[in-house]
Every structure is written in C-alpha cells, then in structure tokens.
Design an enzyme around this catalytic site. Structure first.
Site, PDB file in Angstrom:
ATOM      1  N   SER A 148       8.761 -15.955  -3.829  1.00 46.23           N
ATOM      2  CA  SER A 148       8.861 -17.032  -4.816  1.00 46.23           C
ATOM      3  C   SER A 148       8.837 -16.423  -6.207  1.00 46.23           C
ATOM      4  O   SER A 148       8.279 -15.334  -6.407  1.00 46.23           O
ATOM      5  CB  SER A 148       7.669 -17.984  -4.671  1.00 46.23           C
ATOM      6  OG  SER A 148       7.625 -18.915  -5.736  1.00 46.23           O
ATOM      7  N   TYR A 161      -1.463 -19.469  -5.481  1.00 46.76           N
ATOM      8  CA  TYR A 161      -0.129 -19.199  -4.935  1.00 46.76           C
ATOM      9  C   TYR A 161       0.483 -17.983  -5.606  1.00 46.76           C
ATOM     10  O   TYR A 161       1.135 -17.160  -4.944  1.00 46.76           O
ATOM     11  CB  TYR A 161       0.744 -20.441  -5.127  1.00 46.76           C
ATOM     12  CG  TYR A 161       2.077 -20.390  -4.418  1.00 46.76           C
ATOM     13  CD1 TYR A 161       2.171 -20.086  -3.062  1.00 46.76           C
ATOM     14  CD2 TYR A 161       3.254 -20.680  -5.105  1.00 46.76           C
ATOM     15  CE1 TYR A 161       3.399 -20.063  -2.422  1.00 46.76           C
ATOM     16  CE2 TYR A 161       4.486 -20.668  -4.479  1.00 46.76           C
ATOM     17  CZ  TYR A 161       4.559 -20.357  -3.123  1.00 46.76           C
ATOM     18  OH  TYR A 161       5.781 -20.341  -2.493  1.00 46.76           O
TER      19      TYR A 161
END
Length: 264
Positions: A148, A161
């Site tokens: 990501s 995250y």
C-alpha cells in the site's frame, strides 16, 4: 514413391501456476479471476470457504480455506499446492492483510496493531517461507506483494497500518536482495485509494463511515485496476522485474491528499 514427411507433433506450453492469498474479496478475488482469464492455473486461498466456493464456480480455479496466521493452515496449503502443481510453482501473490482502525498512535489499540502485523507481515513471511522451495523448483518464480502507499507515506490515523505495510515493504526489499542471482522475481505493487466492498468497512466497522471515505472522489481505483497491474507484472518477460509499482487514482496525489468534488 516416397511418403510425405510426418506432420510435427503439436505441443503446448504448460500453464503457469499461482497461489493467490486473500482471494475471497477485493484485489485478491479480482487477481484470481484475471490470472485464470490469462490462462494461469490458480489456487485461490482465504479464510472464508463459502466465498472461495463461489469463486471456484465462477472461474474454475482451485480453492482452499487458509488462515495465513496459522502454521498448520499454511502447511495444508503447501500440501495442496504440491498435489496440484507437482512441487513446482510460478507465483505467490500476497494479498491477505488489511487495516483495522484509525486511532492516533497515542490511543493505539494494540490488539488491532498485533492483528495487522500478524496478517500483513508475519502471514506473508509464513507463506513465503513455505512456498519458496516450489518457486525455486519452477525455474520461473515470482513473489508478488500487494502492499500500500501506506507503507511508504505516513498519514494521521494510519500509524498502525503504516507500520504493518512498511514492514511488508521491507520484507519484499530484503527478499529481493537475498534472492539476487536466483530465478525468483520479487515484485511490490503499492495501491493508493481502492474502492472495494470490504476494505474500509472492515477498517471502520460502519458502512456509512466506509462510504464517506470515497465521498466526492472521482473514480477511485477498483480491484480490477489493481489486478490489471498485477497481471502485467507477472506476465512480463521473466528478465523484467517491476521492483515497485505505485498505482493511484488520478484524484489522489498522496495518501492524505485527495481531490474531492461535490456531486461526485
């Protein structure tokens, strides 16, 4: 009278083979669908058996319920892959993972952080370690990590995250160095904003909040957009290695910078 030369015997190149994790929804599901359409033999894995059975009925791929955070479950994956692919494997596509929560670091829910690390990092390590021998045996192996932009760019509310995906990014980078000189590519695809049915819902736990993530954003990426990029990377000539591909919608300039318009 001489006879005509015998016609050459037709031969076909064996289909390339792949294991795709996180294949019950989103990018994982779209990737399994795309690779089957490309002619690959795919073993699609995820925790939710019923979702996998729907995928198998739709595409004809092989499926297995697997929890990448479990040693026993991943051992069963190795056994099934060996059975299907005769101990040789061309690609492992790591999609399993995801985000949980948006609390600032000062209010961190450590259980969520642990779960993110277990699925995004340790899960990828566990599957890589288990299937690397089969990738090496193929003579044309690929380890592809769907990370990501969160692993490259910090943003408020993303610390857990950010940390997990940064860990997965560094795993890919270290593997590329460790496997240098072998016939195994290490590829990282880092998507930005992708609108799927579950990612933001799982992260936020509320459908209204999940929908608000995309309010006013013109054409967020789709899972199929990401599958297109993954397909290109895996099907490129094997001497071509896409080390890192960052893919975002046009509306997104950075993880925390997204153009929003009323009425979109």
């Amino acid at each position: 009278m001489t006879s005509a030369p015998a016609a050459p015997i037709a031969t076909s190149t064996p289909a390339l083979t792949a294991v795709v994790t996180g294949a019950s929804s989103g990018i994982g599901r779209a990737t399994a669908q795309r690779l089957v359409a490309d002619g690959w033999r795919v073993l699609a894995v995820a925790r939710r058996r019923e979702r996998l059975e729907e995928l198998a009925a739709e595409t004809g791929c092989e499926v297995l319920a697997v929890d990448v955070t479990s040693d026993d479950s991943v051992a069963a994956l190795v056994e099934r892959a060996e059975e299907l692919f005769d101990g040789s494997l061309n690609a492992v596509v790591h999609v399993a993972g995801g985000a949980l929560g948006v609390e600032p670091a000062a209010e961190a829910d450590l259980e969520k952080w642990q779960r993110m690390y277990d699925s995004n990092v340790l899960g990828a390590v566990r599957v890589t370690r288990a299937l690397l021998p089969a990738l090496r045996a193929s003579g044309r192996g690929d380890l592809l990590f769907v990370t990501s932009v969160a692993g490259h760019e910090a943003y408020p509310g993303g610390s857990g995250y950010n940390a997990a995906k940064a860990g997965e990014h560094m795993l890919a980078a270290a593997l590329r160095l460790e496997l240098n000189g072998e016939k195994v590519r290490v590829i990282e695809i880092a998507p930005g904003m992708v609108r799927t049915e579950e990612f933001s819902l799982v992260r936020l736990g509320d459908q209204e909040a999940a929908d608000a993530v995309y309010d006013g954003v013109e054409q967020p990426l789709t899972a199929e957009d990401c599958a297109d990029v993954i397909s290109y990377a895996l099907n490129a000539p094997h001497h071509v290695n896409l080390d890192l591909v960052t893919v975002r919608p046009l509306a997104q300039a950075a993880a925390h910078r997204v153009a929003r318009h009323q009425g979109v």
